[in-house]
Motif scaffolding. Structure first.
Motif, PDB file in Angstrom:
ATOM      1  N   TYR A 182       0.821  -1.213   0.000  1.00 15.44           N
ATOM      2  CA  TYR A 182       0.000   0.000   0.000  1.00 15.44           C
ATOM      3  C   TYR A 182       0.853   1.260   0.000  1.00 15.44           C
ATOM      4  N   GLU A 183       2.088   1.146   0.480  1.00 20.44           N
ATOM      5  CA  GLU A 183       2.974   2.308   0.468  1.00 20.44           C
ATOM      6  C   GLU A 183       3.294   2.768  -0.955  1.00 20.44           C
ATOM      7  N   ARG A 184       3.097   1.895  -1.937  1.00 17.62           N
ATOM      8  CA  ARG A 184       3.400   2.239  -3.326  1.00 17.62           C
ATOM      9  C   ARG A 184       2.170   2.742  -4.076  1.00 17.62           C
ATOM     10  N   LEU A 185       1.103   2.986  -3.365  1.00 16.72           N
ATOM     11  CA  LEU A 185      -0.097   3.532  -3.986  1.00 16.72           C
ATOM     12  C   LEU A 185      -0.250   4.995  -3.595  1.00 16.72           C
ATOM     13  N   ARG A 186      -0.624   5.824  -4.549  1.00 14.37           N
ATOM     14  CA  ARG A 186      -0.926   7.222  -4.246  1.00 14.37           C
ATOM     15  C   ARG A 186      -2.114   7.652  -5.095  1.00 14.37           C
ATOM     16  N   TYR A 187      -2.909   8.535  -4.555  1.00 12.50           N
ATOM     17  CA  TYR A 187      -4.078   9.013  -5.294  1.00 12.50           C
ATOM     18  C   TYR A 187      -3.718  10.307  -5.995  1.00 12.50           C
ATOM     19  N   ASP A 188      -3.899  10.327  -7.312  1.00  8.93           N
ATOM     20  CA  ASP A 188      -3.608  11.508  -8.122  1.00  8.93           C
ATOM     21  C   ASP A 188      -4.907  12.301  -8.289  1.00  8.93           C
ATOM     22  N   THR A 189      -4.963  13.477  -7.691  1.00 11.64           N
ATOM     23  CA  THR A 189      -6.196  14.263  -7.718  1.00 11.64           C
ATOM     24  C   THR A 189      -6.472  14.871  -9.088  1.00 11.64           C
ATOM     25  N   GLN A 220      -7.610  11.785 -11.061  1.00  7.19           N
ATOM     26  CA  GLN A 220      -8.707  11.185 -10.310  1.00  7.19           C
ATOM     27  C   GLN A 220      -8.644   9.657 -10.306  1.00  7.19           C
ATOM     28  N   CYS A 221      -7.476   9.162  -9.956  1.00  7.60           N
ATOM     29  CA  CYS A 221      -7.317   7.713  -9.852  1.00  7.60           C
ATOM     30  C   CYS A 221      -6.127   7.406  -8.956  1.00  7.60           C
ATOM     31  N   VAL A 222      -6.068   6.164  -8.508  1.00  6.42           N
ATOM     32  CA  VAL A 222      -4.918   5.731  -7.734  1.00  6.42           C
ATOM     33  C   VAL A 222      -3.844   5.254  -8.699  1.00  6.42           C
ATOM     34  N   VAL A 223      -2.588   5.553  -8.385  1.00  5.29           N
ATOM     35  CA  VAL A 223      -1.465   5.205  -9.246  1.00  5.29           C
ATOM     36  C   VAL A 223      -0.555   4.244  -8.490  1.00  5.29           C
ATOM     37  N   LEU A 224      -0.255   3.128  -9.137  1.00  7.41           N
ATOM     38  CA  LEU A 224       0.608   2.106  -8.554  1.00  7.41           C
ATOM     39  C   LEU A 224       2.035   2.280  -9.062  1.00  7.41           C
ATOM     40  N   GLN A 225       2.993   2.273  -8.148  1.00  2.48           N
ATOM     41  CA  GLN A 225       4.404   2.287  -8.514  1.00  2.48           C
ATOM     42  C   GLN A 225       4.885   0.841  -8.557  1.00  2.48           C
ATOM     43  N   CYS A 226       5.128   0.349  -9.767  1.00  2.00           N
ATOM     44  CA  CYS A 226       5.475  -1.059  -9.961  1.00  2.00           C
ATOM     45  C   CYS A 226       6.946  -1.181 -10.352  1.00  2.00           C
ATOM     46  N   MET A 227       7.700  -1.910  -9.547  1.00  3.37           N
ATOM     47  CA  MET A 227       9.109  -2.121  -9.855  1.00  3.37           C
ATOM     48  C   MET A 227       9.258  -3.316 -10.799  1.00  3.37           C
ATOM     49  N   GLN A 228       9.907  -3.093 -11.943  1.00  2.00           N
ATOM     50  CA  GLN A 228      10.122  -4.157 -12.918  1.00  2.00           C
ATOM     51  C   GLN A 228      11.399  -4.923 -12.568  1.00  2.00           C
ATOM     52  N   THR A 229      11.244  -6.209 -12.381  1.00  3.91           N
ATOM     53  CA  THR A 229      12.362  -7.016 -11.899  1.00  3.91           C
ATOM     54  C   THR A 229      13.469  -7.191 -12.941  1.00  3.91           C
ATOM     55  N   LYS A 230      13.124  -7.209 -14.216  1.00  3.98           N
ATOM     56  CA  LYS A 230      14.111  -7.500 -15.254  1.00  3.98           C
ATOM     57  C   LYS A 230      14.995  -6.304 -15.560  1.00  3.98           C
ATOM     58  N   VAL A 231      14.407  -5.131 -15.662  1.00  6.36           N
ATOM     59  CA  VAL A 231      15.174  -3.941 -16.038  1.00  6.36           C
ATOM     60  C   VAL A 231      15.427  -3.018 -14.844  1.00  6.36           C
TER      61      VAL A 231
END
Length: 463
Positions: free
Chosen positions: A94-101, A104-115
Motif C-alpha cells: 500500500y505504500e506504493r499507492l498514491r491518489y492523483d487528484t 482522479q485515480c490511484v497510481v501504482l508504482q510497480c518495480m520491474q524485476t528485469k530492467v
C-alpha cells in the motif's frame, strides 16, 4: 571452444569481433534451425491472454463470490493492468499507492524485476464491471474483515501471492480455472471454469497479451510507457522521457476496456462515479457506510481512514460498488458482497424503502451521472453521444420521480407521527400532574348541574 578462443587471440580485433558475432549467431540459430526442420515450434514465449479472456476470468470469480475468489480476481486484474511480468505485482504494498487528484485515480508504482525500472500504473475505473480494478479491490475489502495494519511490517496489496514464488502462484490461479481434465485444474472451481483460456495458460501470457492490445491502438512511443520496455539504448531521448502519469494514461484506458483515444493523442482518464449523484445524502452518512461496509476501523491501514492519503479511493470505491449493484444483482454475481451491502445499510439511518430498493435506485442515479461525465471518452462509440445523454437523463428522471414519490410518502408519515407525538405528550403531561388528574376525576364524578326552566316571555293581549 577452447581451441577457437586461442585462435582468436592471433586475429585483429575487428576480425575477432566479426568471428565472435558469427559464432554467437551460429550457436544461437542452430538449435532453432533443428527445431524448424523437425516440425517443432520455434516460439517459446507464453501464449498471450487477452482482455476478453481476462473478463471471462473476472466473471467466473464473481459468480463464485468467495473471499479467495475475490483475492484471485484482484491479483489477476492488477497483473493485466500493469502489463507486467507475472511476478512483479505480487510484491506491491500500500505504500506504493498514491491518489492523483488531477487524473482522479490511484497510481501504482510497480518495480520491474528485469530492467530494475519503476513503472507507473494508473488503476482507473474500468469501462465495465468485469474490467474495473476499483470494484475488484473493494470486493476484497468487503469480504475480508481480518486486515490489521502493523507499522513494523509491509502492508501488502496482494498478500495471497506475495513472496519469492509470486509468479508461480499467479500461474496456478490461471491454470486452476481451466476446464476439468486440464493440468492444474482446481476441482473447487469446476462449476466456474473458463473455456476460452488457451492451452497450458500461465500468468506470463498476460504481458504479451497486454502488449498486443496496446500496440493495436497506440503508437510504440506511447505504448512503451505502459509496457515499461527500456529504449535508452536506441536514443538518449528516452533518458528524458521519464515515466509520467500523462504518458501512461492512454495505455491505461485501453487496458481498462475504454475506447482508445485518437491515435497518438494523450488525454485524461475517466471521471470516477460519485455519491454526489444521490440527492440529500450527507457526507457523514457516506463515510459511515463506507467504513462499516469496508471493515475499516482504527486498526486498519491508516491511508484508508478519514484524512488518509487513499481516502478518496475508498469513496470512489463506495460509489463504484453501488453503481454496479443493480447489474450484479441481475447477473447473480458477488452475492456475499450484495448481502453485506444490504445488511450494513443501517449505518445510513435512513427511513423509507428497503435497503434493496434504495440501493437499486441509487445504482441508477450513480450510473447515469457516470455515463454523462465520461461522454468525452465514449462519444466515438457506435451509439451516439446524444443517444447516451438521452438514455442517462431518462434514467435519472425515472429514478428522481420515484424518489419524489417516496419523499411524499415520508412527508405524510412524518406528519402523522407528529400528530401522534403531540397526543402522547398531552397524555403524559396530564398523567404527570396530580392536580390536573384530581380535577379531572372530580369533574368526571360530579354530575352536571340541571339548568332551571326558563319562563316564557309575556305575550300581548289581542286587540
Amino acid at each position: 571452444m577452447c581451441s577457437i578462443a586461442r585462435m582468436l587471440l592471433y586475429f585483429p580485433i575487428s576480425l575477432t569481433l566479426t568471428l565472435t558475432l558469427t559464432l554467437t549467431l551460429t550457436l544461437t540459430l542452430t538449435p532453432l534451425s533443428c527445431q524448424a526442420q523437425s516440425g517443432e515450434t520455434v516460439d517459446n514465449a507464453a501464449t498471450p491472454i487477452y482482455l476478453q479472456q481476462v473478463r471471462d476470468l473476472m466473471r467466473a470469480f464473481s459468480l463464485c463470490g468467495t473471499l479467495e475468489a475475490a483475492q484471485r480476481r484482484l491479483a489477476l486484474l492488477t497483473l493485466w493492468r500493469a502489463a507486467g511480468r507475472s511476478g512483479e505485482v505480487g510484491n506491491v504494498s500500500y505504500e506504493r499507492l498514491r491518489y492523483d487528484t488531477f487524473f482522479q485515480c490511484v497510481v501504482l508504482q510497480c518495480m520491474q524485476t528485469k530492467v530494475h525500472k519503476m513503472k507507473l500504473v494508473p488503476l482507473i475505473i474500468g469501462f465495465c464491471r468485469l474490467s474495473c480494478w476499483v470494484l475488484a479491490w473493494v470486493d476484497e475489502l468487503i469480504l475480508n474483515d481480518k486486515m490489521v495494519y502493523d507499522p513494523d511490517e509491509a502492508c501488502w496489496l496482494l498478500p495471497a501471492v506475495q513472496g519469492a514464488q509470486s509468479g508461480t502462484k499467479m500461474s496456478s490461479i490461471v491454470k486452476g480455472m481451466q476446464v476439468a481434465g486440464k493440468e492444474g485444474h482446481l476441482v473447487k472451481y469446476k462449476d466456474f471454469s473458463v473455456s476460452s483460456l488457451p492451452d497450458s495458460p500461465t500468468a506470463a501470457g498476460f504481458r504479451p497479451g497486454a502488449c498486443d492490445t496496446l500496440a493495436c491502438d497506440l503508437p510504440a512511443e506511447i505504448a512503451v510507457h505502459s509496457t515499461g520496455h527500456e529504449l535508452t539504448s536506441l536514443s538518449a531521448l528516452w533518458e528524458y522521457l521519464n515515466s509520467r502519469v500523462a504518458l501512461v494514461m492512454a495505455g491505461a484506458l485501453v487496458l481498462a476496456g475504454w475506447p482508445a483515444l485518437p491515435r497518438g493523442q494523450l488525454g485524461r482518464g475517466p471521471t470516477p462515479p460519485t455519491m454526489a449523484a444521490v440527492p440529500g445524502l450527507s457526507e457523514s452518512a457516506v463515510n459511515n457506510y463506507a467504513d462499516l461496509l469496508f471493515n475499516l476501523r482504527p486498526t486498519s491501514p491508516p491511508w484508508l481512514l478519514i484524512g488518509g492519503s487513499l481516502r478518496q479511493l475508498v469513496l470512489d470505491g463506495l460509489a463504484v460498488v453501488i453503481m454496479y449493484y443493480a447489474e450484479r444483482f441481475a447477473a447473480d454475481e458477488m452475492t456475499p458482497v450484495l448481502n453485506a451491502m444490504r445488511s450494513k445499510f443501517s449505518a445510513l439511518s435512513l427511513a423509507g424503502p428497503t435497503a434493496h430498493d434504495t440501493l437499486m435506485n441509487w445504482s441508477q442515479l450513480v450510473k447515469a451521472k457516470f455515463t454523462v461525465d465520461n461522454l468525452h471518452l465514449t462519444g466515438g462509440l457506435d451509439k451516439s453521444g446524444s443517444a447516451q445523454v438521452i438514455s442517462s437523463v431518462q434514467q435519472m428522471g425515472s429514478t428522481v420521480g420515484h424518489l419524489h414519490s417516496t419523499i411524499a410518502q415520508l412527508v405524510g408519515m412524518v406528519a402523522s407521527l407528529k400528530d401522534e407525538v403531540a397526543s402522547l405528550r398531552g397524555a403524559v403531561r396530564m398523567a404527570a400532574s396530580p392536580t390536573s388528574a384530581a380535577a379531572g376525576l372530580a369533574a368526571a364524578s360530579t354530575p352536571a348541574p340541571i339548568a332551571p326552566p326558563t319562563a316564557d316571555p309575556p305575550t300581548a293581549d289581542p286587540p
